[in-house]
Design a protein around this motif. Sequence first.
Motif, PDB file in Angstrom:
ATOM      1  N   ALA A 111       0.834  -1.212   0.000  1.00 34.89           N
ATOM      2  CA  ALA A 111       0.000   0.000   0.000  1.00 34.89           C
ATOM      3  C   ALA A 111       0.865   1.258   0.000  1.00 34.89           C
ATOM      4  O   ALA A 111       0.507   2.264  -0.618  1.00 34.89           O
ATOM      5  N   LYS A 112       2.003   1.205   0.673  1.00 41.37           N
ATOM      6  CA  LYS A 112       2.924   2.346   0.718  1.00 41.37           C
ATOM      7  C   LYS A 112       3.779   2.433  -0.546  1.00 41.37           C
ATOM      8  O   LYS A 112       4.454   3.429  -0.774  1.00 41.37           O
ATOM      9  N   GLY A 113       3.781   1.361  -1.343  1.00 45.59           N
ATOM     10  CA  GLY A 113       4.568   1.346  -2.567  1.00 45.59           C
ATOM     11  C   GLY A 113       6.047   1.093  -2.346  1.00 45.59           C
ATOM     12  O   GLY A 113       6.865   1.298  -3.239  1.00 45.59           O
ATOM     13  N   LYS A 114       6.389   0.636  -1.149  1.00 47.07           N
ATOM     14  CA  LYS A 114       7.787   0.338  -0.838  1.00 47.07           C
ATOM     15  C   LYS A 114       7.845  -0.987  -0.084  1.00 47.07           C
ATOM     16  O   LYS A 114       7.449  -1.066   1.071  1.00 47.07           O
ATOM     17  N   VAL A 115       8.334  -2.021  -0.770  1.00 50.45           N
ATOM     18  CA  VAL A 115       8.387  -3.360  -0.200  1.00 50.45           C
ATOM     19  C   VAL A 115       9.835  -3.680   0.157  1.00 50.45           C
ATOM     20  O   VAL A 115      10.737  -3.553  -0.675  1.00 50.45           O
ATOM     21  N   SER A 116      10.056  -4.100   1.400  1.00 49.79           N
ATOM     22  CA  SER A 116      11.411  -4.436   1.852  1.00 49.79           C
ATOM     23  C   SER A 116      11.899  -5.697   1.138  1.00 49.79           C
ATOM     24  O   SER A 116      11.105  -6.508   0.655  1.00 49.79           O
ATOM     25  N   ALA A 117      13.206  -5.863   1.107  1.00 50.78           N
ATOM     26  CA  ALA A 117      13.800  -7.047   0.484  1.00 50.78           C
ATOM     27  C   ALA A 117      13.327  -8.313   1.190  1.00 50.78           C
ATOM     28  O   ALA A 117      13.014  -9.319   0.541  1.00 50.78           O
ATOM     29  N   LYS A 118      13.234  -8.265   2.506  1.00 48.97           N
ATOM     30  CA  LYS A 118      12.788  -9.427   3.290  1.00 48.97           C
ATOM     31  C   LYS A 118      11.359  -9.820   2.898  1.00 48.97           C
ATOM     32  O   LYS A 118      11.068 -10.998   2.660  1.00 48.97           O
ATOM     33  N   THR A 119      10.483  -8.852   2.812  1.00 43.03           N
ATOM     34  CA  THR A 119       9.094  -9.114   2.457  1.00 43.03           C
ATOM     35  C   THR A 119       8.989  -9.601   1.015  1.00 43.03           C
ATOM     36  O   THR A 119       8.241 -10.535   0.714  1.00 43.03           O
ATOM     37  N   LEU A 120       9.734  -8.983   0.123  1.00 50.42           N
ATOM     38  CA  LEU A 120       9.722  -9.396  -1.281  1.00 50.42           C
ATOM     39  C   LEU A 120      10.228 -10.825  -1.432  1.00 50.42           C
ATOM     40  O   LEU A 120       9.646 -11.623  -2.172  1.00 50.42           O
ATOM     41  N   ASN A 121      11.268 -11.172  -0.711  1.00 45.76           N
ATOM     42  CA  ASN A 121      11.804 -12.533  -0.787  1.00 45.76           C
ATOM     43  C   ASN A 121      10.781 -13.551  -0.285  1.00 45.76           C
ATOM     44  O   ASN A 121      10.587 -14.604  -0.900  1.00 45.76           O
ATOM     45  N   ARG A 122      10.113 -13.234   0.818  1.00 47.20           N
ATOM     46  CA  ARG A 122       9.064 -14.121   1.335  1.00 47.20           C
ATOM     47  C   ARG A 122       7.954 -14.299   0.308  1.00 47.20           C
ATOM     48  O   ARG A 122       7.530 -15.414   0.021  1.00 47.20           O
ATOM     49  N   PHE A 123       7.448 -13.168  -0.195  1.00 52.36           N
ATOM     50  CA  PHE A 123       6.348 -13.214  -1.155  1.00 52.36           C
ATOM     51  C   PHE A 123       6.744 -14.012  -2.390  1.00 52.36           C
ATOM     52  O   PHE A 123       5.960 -14.816  -2.893  1.00 52.36           O
ATOM     53  N   SER A 124       7.957 -13.804  -2.874  1.00 50.92           N
ATOM     54  CA  SER A 124       8.418 -14.502  -4.074  1.00 50.92           C
ATOM     55  C   SER A 124       8.442 -16.011  -3.861  1.00 50.92           C
ATOM     56  O   SER A 124       7.978 -16.777  -4.717  1.00 50.92           O
ATOM     57  N   CYS A 125       8.960 -16.437  -2.732  1.00 46.62           N
ATOM     58  CA  CYS A 125       9.022 -17.879  -2.438  1.00 46.62           C
ATOM     59  C   CYS A 125       7.627 -18.473  -2.284  1.00 46.62           C
ATOM     60  O   CYS A 125       7.337 -19.546  -2.821  1.00 46.62           O
ATOM     61  N   ILE A 126       6.752 -17.768  -1.581  1.00 46.56           N
ATOM     62  CA  ILE A 126       5.392 -18.268  -1.384  1.00 46.56           C
ATOM     63  C   ILE A 126       4.651 -18.340  -2.715  1.00 46.56           C
ATOM     64  O   ILE A 126       3.974 -19.322  -3.009  1.00 46.56           O
ATOM     65  N   ALA A 127       4.796 -17.306  -3.531  1.00 45.46           N
ATOM     66  CA  ALA A 127       4.107 -17.273  -4.829  1.00 45.46           C
ATOM     67  C   ALA A 127       4.536 -18.417  -5.728  1.00 45.46           C
ATOM     68  O   ALA A 127       3.722 -18.991  -6.452  1.00 45.46           O
ATOM     69  N   LEU A 128       5.795 -18.790  -5.674  1.00 41.82           N
ATOM     70  CA  LEU A 128       6.332 -19.824  -6.562  1.00 41.82           C
ATOM     71  C   LEU A 128       6.318 -21.226  -5.948  1.00 41.82           C
ATOM     72  O   LEU A 128       6.677 -22.200  -6.611  1.00 41.82           O
TER      73      LEU A 128
END
Length: 179
Positions: free
Chosen positions: A74-91
């Motif tokens: 929502a803030k338009g700024k995703v931390s590397a930690k959050t992005l890495n989690r999301f990427s792994c979960i998505a895939l």
Amino acid sequence: MSNLLLDTIAHAVSEKYHDRVIQHEAGHFLIAYLLGVLPRGYTLSSLEALRKEGSLNVQAGTSFVDFEFLEEVAKGKVSAKTLNRFSCIALAGVATEYLLFGYAEGGLADIDKLDNLLKSLGFTQKKADSQVRWAVLNTILILRRHGQARSKLAEAMSSGKSVGFCIDIIETSIDSSDI
């Protein structure tokens, strides 16, 4: 409506299709839990999703309680930690299918979600490809390490067990030295 009909028929006539969906969703559930994102619920068919969500636009899937991710997006700024989690979960679903069956049939919507997020964050194609490679490799390592937990989780999910029961299955299937 046609997706609901096709999915319902596929689950009824193809044990392979049904098993693939279960394994795919178990992959999402397991990876999310192990990465610290609490699963909120899951559905294994479009018909089940219609019953639970009341919408024809919902397919099999796993939902999560991840306020940190939603707040960052929502803030338009995703931390590397959050992005890495999301990427792994998505895939995780695609990676699970690949490990078990040698190829993935499902997961296009998962890949699209990740791709759209990376684009919205301004990733170049080269940087996005690098993120996807990193996530796939890490997800496969985790899935291989915890194959027994994933297998037991898939069995519990196929029986319609609660999220709490599924989490307990993961907790009791993982050796504390593996964490």
